[in-house]
Design a protein around this motif. Structure first.
Motif, PDB file in Angstrom:
ATOM      1  N   SER A 133      36.618 119.515  57.872  1.00 57.31           N
ATOM      2  CA  SER A 133      37.738 118.642  57.310  1.00 57.31           C
ATOM      3  C   SER A 133      37.484 117.198  57.647  1.00 57.31           C
ATOM      4  O   SER A 133      37.716 116.835  58.461  1.00 57.31           O
TER       5      SER A 133
ATOM      6  N   SER B 263      42.425 125.031  44.913  1.00 56.00           N
ATOM      7  CA  SER B 263      41.153 124.529  45.868  1.00 56.00           C
ATOM      8  C   SER B 263      40.003 124.853  45.121  1.00 56.00           C
ATOM      9  O   SER B 263      40.002 125.585  43.704  1.00 56.00           O
TER      10      SER B 263
ATOM     11  N   VAL C 227      37.546 120.787  48.088  1.00 56.67           N
ATOM     12  CA  VAL C 227      38.872 120.276  48.154  1.00 56.67           C
ATOM     13  C   VAL C 227      39.848 121.046  47.840  1.00 56.67           C
ATOM     14  O   VAL C 227      39.670 122.026  47.152  1.00 56.67           O
TER      15      VAL C 227
ATOM     16  N   THR D 130      39.784 117.446  51.963  1.00 56.74           N
ATOM     17  CA  THR D 130      38.392 117.310  51.691  1.00 56.74           C
ATOM     18  C   THR D 130      37.646 117.777  52.641  1.00 56.74           C
ATOM     19  O   THR D 130      37.696 117.507  54.054  1.00 56.74           O
TER      20      THR D 130
END
Length: 268
Positions: free
Chosen positions: A52, A232, A245, A262
């Protein structure tokens, strides 16, 4: 006649080679970016790296507002058996900012997060079959400072199930039960959740997932039931690289208001 035979033989060899090439495609199945789990395991000797790059969450309550930013949340998945993988996850950096609305004071905490070790086993499901299931056991060591880290040991079990309705549409349910760390940093309590998701595959490289999550947390400091909705999307520019994302919205007062993530994944 000889030329025609040669062309026919070449075409037959090409046709025979094409399915073999498809079967050699790597098993690339990142768990991210959806909230739910996955039964898919990494092939023996290969490694998934998931990260992430930015994970921001805001929780606006009547008495305070909390903003949390996490970066370099790293997950390594190592295939050790036909249906078994080991996982190691570590939060590289987090920043938590809490503003007391009545007093007007601000408290900021920065630091690294906890270290989580997990084992995932694929229990059912083969390529071309609609149903799959798995189980994942994990334990988290308190290597980070609260509230970036939990403050004490925790453990739990995750059970993901998936059924492919068509080649493009799949429904998934993930159940989880945890001995979660108390907010005080001393002791553990029961927490459990269920996440239901619907995934749509636009193309072989672009997918989107919509999810609903319910979580019950029986912390001694206060019992809460949180409801959230998530959307997502993932894009795979190559067979071993994914960019993704995730957006999450709280559906009741107990749940954080919004979360944006993200990141991506790569297979070695």
């Amino acid at each position: 006649m000889t030329k025609a035979f040669g062309l026919t033989l070449a075409a037959a060899m090409l046709a025979a080679a094409t399915p073999a090439f498809a079967q050699d495609d790597p098993r690339f199945c990142p768990t991210r970016p959806s909230l739910g789990g996955s039964s898919c395991t990494t092939e023996p000797g290969r490694v998934h790296i998931e990260v992430s790059t930015l994970d921001w969450q805001r929780d606006d309550q009547p008495d305070q507002r909390e903003d949390r930013i996490v970066t370099a949340d790293l997950l390594a998945r190592l295939g050790v058996g036909k249906d078994t993988e080991l996982q190691l996850e570590w939060v590289g950096y987090g920043r938590d900012r809490t503003r007391d609305k009545a007093a007007g004071t601000v408290d900021t905490v920065t630091g690294t997060g906890d270290l989580t070790f997990a084992v995932r086993e694929h229990l059912a499901g083969k390529k071309g079959k609609p149903f799959s299931a798995g189980v994942q056991l994990y334990v988290t060591a308190p290597t980070g400072r609260y509230p970036i880290g939990a403050g004490t040991w925790s453990t739990g079990v995750i059970i993901p199930l998936q059924y492919d309705l068509t080649e493009k549409v799949a429904v998934a349910v993930t159940g989880e039960a945890d001995a979660a760390a108390n907010q005080s940093g001393d002791g553990r309590h029961l927490a459990y959740s269920e996440i239901t998701g619907l995934r749509y595959k636009f193309t072989e490289s672009v997918t989107a997932t919509a999810e609903l999550a319910l979580e019950r947390d029986d912390d001694p400091a206060g019992h809460e039931t949180m409801a959230s909705a998530a959307l997502s999307a993932a894009w795979r520019p190559t067979k071993v690289l994914q960019l993704d994302v995730l957006a999450v919205a709280g559906l009741n007062r107990a749940a954080p208001d919004v979360r944006l993530v993200t990141g991506g994944a790569i297979l070695f």
